[in-house]
Design a protein around this motif. Structure first.
Motif, short mmCIF file in Angstrom:
data_model
loop_
_atom_site.label_atom_id
_atom_site.label_comp_id
_atom_site.label_asym_id
_atom_site.label_seq_id
_atom_site.Cartn_x
_atom_site.Cartn_y
_atom_site.Cartn_z
N GLY A 187 -1.33 4.09 -14.47
CA GLY A 187 -0.41 5.22 -14.34
C GLY A 187 -0.34 5.70 -12.91
N SER A 188 0.40 6.75 -12.70
CA SER A 188 0.53 7.29 -11.34
C SER A 188 1.06 8.72 -11.40
CB SER A 188 1.47 6.42 -10.51
OG SER A 188 2.77 6.49 -11.05
N THR A 189 1.04 9.36 -10.26
CA THR A 189 1.61 10.71 -10.12
C THR A 189 2.86 10.59 -9.26
OG1 THR A 189 -0.57 11.71 -10.29
CG2 THR A 189 1.15 13.05 -9.28
N VAL A 190 3.94 11.17 -9.73
CA VAL A 190 5.19 11.08 -8.97
C VAL A 190 5.79 12.47 -8.77
CG1 VAL A 190 5.81 8.74 -9.71
CG2 VAL A 190 6.53 10.69 -11.09
N THR A 221 0.86 -1.18 0.00
CA THR A 221 0.00 0.00 0.00
C THR A 221 0.90 1.23 0.00
OG1 THR A 221 -1.80 1.14 1.12
CG2 THR A 221 -0.24 0.02 2.52
N PRO A 222 0.56 2.24 -0.79
CA PRO A 222 1.41 3.42 -0.82
C PRO A 222 1.21 4.26 0.44
CG PRO A 222 -0.44 3.69 -2.29
CD PRO A 222 -0.57 2.35 -1.70
N THR A 223 2.16 5.13 0.72
CA THR A 223 2.01 6.03 1.86
C THR A 223 0.83 6.95 1.58
OG1 THR A 223 3.56 7.51 0.80
CG2 THR A 223 4.43 6.10 2.53
N ALA A 224 0.14 7.30 2.61
CA ALA A 224 -1.01 8.21 2.43
C ALA A 224 -0.93 9.29 3.49
CB ALA A 224 -2.31 7.45 2.53
N PHE A 225 -1.41 10.45 3.14
CA PHE A 225 -1.41 11.58 4.04
C PHE A 225 -2.22 11.25 5.30
CE2 PHE A 225 -3.02 15.98 5.08
CZ PHE A 225 -1.79 16.44 5.53
N LEU A 226 -1.69 11.55 6.45
CA LEU A 226 -2.33 11.32 7.74
C LEU A 226 -2.60 9.84 8.04
CD1 LEU A 226 -4.95 14.23 7.98
CD2 LEU A 226 -2.72 14.10 9.06
N GLN A 227 -1.81 8.96 7.40
CA GLN A 227 -1.97 7.54 7.69
C GLN A 227 -0.79 7.09 8.55
OE1 GLN A 227 -3.42 4.05 4.93
NE2 GLN A 227 -1.29 4.47 4.50
N TYR A 259 4.74 0.87 -8.70
CA TYR A 259 3.70 1.89 -8.56
C TYR A 259 2.34 1.21 -8.62
CZ TYR A 259 2.48 1.45 -13.49
OH TYR A 259 2.06 0.95 -14.69
N GLU A 260 1.32 1.96 -8.19
CA GLU A 260 -0.05 1.47 -8.42
C GLU A 260 -0.96 2.66 -8.65
OE1 GLU A 260 -0.88 -0.96 -4.94
OE2 GLU A 260 -1.97 0.69 -4.07
N THR A 261 -1.93 2.48 -9.51
CA THR A 261 -2.84 3.56 -9.83
C THR A 261 -3.67 3.87 -8.58
OG1 THR A 261 -2.90 2.69 -12.06
CG2 THR A 261 -4.57 4.33 -11.51
N GLU A 262 -3.71 5.13 -8.21
CA GLU A 262 -4.31 5.51 -6.93
C GLU A 262 -5.83 5.32 -6.96
OE1 GLU A 262 -2.58 7.53 -8.96
OE2 GLU A 262 -0.78 8.21 -7.94
N PHE A 263 -6.38 4.80 -5.85
CA PHE A 263 -7.84 4.61 -5.74
C PHE A 263 -8.55 5.96 -5.84
CE2 PHE A 263 -6.68 0.50 -3.87
CZ PHE A 263 -7.63 -0.33 -4.44
N ASP A 264 -7.96 7.00 -5.21
CA ASP A 264 -8.65 8.29 -5.22
C ASP A 264 -8.64 8.94 -6.61
OD1 ASP A 264 -5.98 8.83 -5.08
OD2 ASP A 264 -6.10 10.30 -3.46
#
Lengths: 228, 220
Positions: free
Chosen positions: B127-130, A174-180, B52-57
């Motif tokens: 894709g993703s944002t870096v 899981t990627p880092t997330a703000f406020l996590q 990387y992974e495409t963000e859920f948001d």
């Protein structure tokens, strides 16, 4: 200015209070740097969407599996020790998965063995977590939390005779997330890894050569009984 | 008074937004001229790459963008869809080609669930944002008289997303959209830090959302 306005006993009290505060701050910093981060993995696992295999499967969770936890001791003062407890989540996920993957699932009363009384089933599955590794951004400088697990499975008869043995890996990130927090991110990575374990098990179970042979034999036995 | 306040807020928003460069490409076939009717669409992120992974948001942002402009388009929530079809859309098992759908629908429960959902288009976003660069430094301090920061920071972001549209009925790829954006954000601080953020990911979301809207909607 303030010193001149402070009487003798007050100055002593203030000094003691200052020392106490410094001591408390030191303790907090020390405790924070050497603290243990604990994660009790919690998650929701959806039931698998599939046609159940026509097998009555017994399942035996060993005590190590039921209470599975991973402990990693801090390497230095700047790091934290970690305890990741996956036992409850493992049982929740595997019970949900197996209940929907096979026509009938029965929990065994004891580990299959010649002198162990157990319900009658086609075979008994014994899952084990052989290894768990984790990585957090502090270790890798990559903004991703990762959990990797290696499972070992035994498929045995109710007498404990081996039918098949195989291993399987599962991975979650899981990627880092703000406020996590670190703990929340490790929990999420573990839930993703457990979901991956379920997906891998479903797609690979019938491809394990010894399992495929056993399933074919089971089918032939049933056909023979039906034709009598 | 309220009007002046609005103008000030609008002015601040314009001034405090960094610049973004955006490129959107599209190549689509067989657009549904009459719209998609009562069928539904799902937008899914690709998450099988290791780095990387495409963000859920981001996926949620595109879906919201489309639905906000044409409420007749039914977009199934990504997480609900993945859970409803577990384990067939996990990173390990998700179909990579339209032909893989045939393998999926051979399983009766999966075929039935997809029929129930009236799925017409499956849109995969990869894709993703870096963060591309960062420079500068900032010092903050707290004293008896208050707190404050001093310094200057700047960083760049880049987004690169590709959306692939699969026609679920024909099991064929019918379109490919691409949005690449980049921008530089700044944060000068003299007592109070003032963030001037370049909405890089938001612009990519708007770009892909507009293109998808043109493809799916009969009104755009």
């Amino acid at each position: 200015m303030s010193d001149s306005m402070t009487s003798g006993p007050d100055r002593q009290t203030a000094r003691r209070s200052g020392l106490a505060r410094a001591g408390l701050l030191f303790c907090l910093v020390f405790v924070a740097s050497c603290s243990t981060k604990e994660v009790i993995v919690v998650g929701n696992f959806p039931p698998p969407l599939m046609e159940p295999l026509p097998v009555t499967l017994g399942v035996w969770y060993e005590p190590d599996f039921l209470g599975h936890e991973f402990f990693d001791e801090a390497k230095g003062r700047a790091e934290s020790s970690w305890i990741v407890k996956t036992g409850d989540a493992q049982v929740q996920m595997w019970s949900q998965l197996l209940n929907n993957m096979f026509t009938r699932i029965t929990k065994m009363d004891g580990k299959p063995a010649p002198d162990q009384m157990n319900p009658i089933v086609d075979a008994v599955l014994i899952p084990r977590v052989d290894e768990l590794q984790y990585a957090i951004p502090a270790h890798t400088n990559v903004k991703v939390y990762e959990i990797w697990m290696r499972y070992a499975f035994e498929l045995v008869t109710t007498n404990g005779e081996p039918i098949a043995e195989w291993t399987m890996t599962a991975y979650g990130k899981t990627p880092t997330a703000f406020l996590q927090s670190d703990e929340a991110a490790v929990n999420l990575a573990a839930v993703v890894a457990l979901r991956d374990a379920g997906a891998h098990f479903i797609t690979s179970f019938q491809k394990v050569p010894a399992v495929a042979a056993w399933l074919e034999e089971l089918q032939q036995q049933r056909a023979a009984v039906a034709s009598r | 008074m309220i009007r002046t306040l609005r103008i000030v807020v609008l002015g601040l928003t314009v001034v405090l937004t960094g610049c973004v460069t955006s490129t959107v490409d599209e190549m689509v076939f067989n657009e549904p001229i009459e719209g998609i009717g009562d069928s539904s669409v799902v937008i899914l992120g690709r998450r099988h790459a290791s780095d990387y992974e495409t963000e859920f948001d981001f996926i949620e942002c595109i879906a919201d963008h489309v639905v906000a402009r044409d409420s007749s388009i039914e977009i199934i929530d990504e997480i609900e869809f993945i859970n409803a079809l577990y384990p067939w859309f996990e990173p390990r098992t998700a179909p990579l080609r339209p032909a893989d759908i045939d393998r999926l629908v051979q399983q009766k429960p999966v075929a039935q669930r997809l029929t129930d959902l009236k799925l017409e288009y499956m849109i995969w976003v990869d894709g993703s944002t870096v963060q591309t660069n960062s420079a500068g430094s900032m010092t903050c301090g707290v004293g008896p008289g208050g707190a404050g920061c001093f310094g200057f920071g700047t960083w760049g972001n880049a987004s690169d997303y590709e959306a692939t549209i699969w026609d679920f009925t024909d099991k064929a790829e019918v379109g490919r959209l691409n949005a690449s954006t980049s921008g530089q954000s700044y944060m000068p601080a003299v007592v109070v830090p003032i963030p001037i953020i370049a909405p890089v990911q938001g612009t990519a979301c708007d770009g892909l959302g507009d293109q998808l809207l043109q493809f799916l909607s009969s009104e755009h």
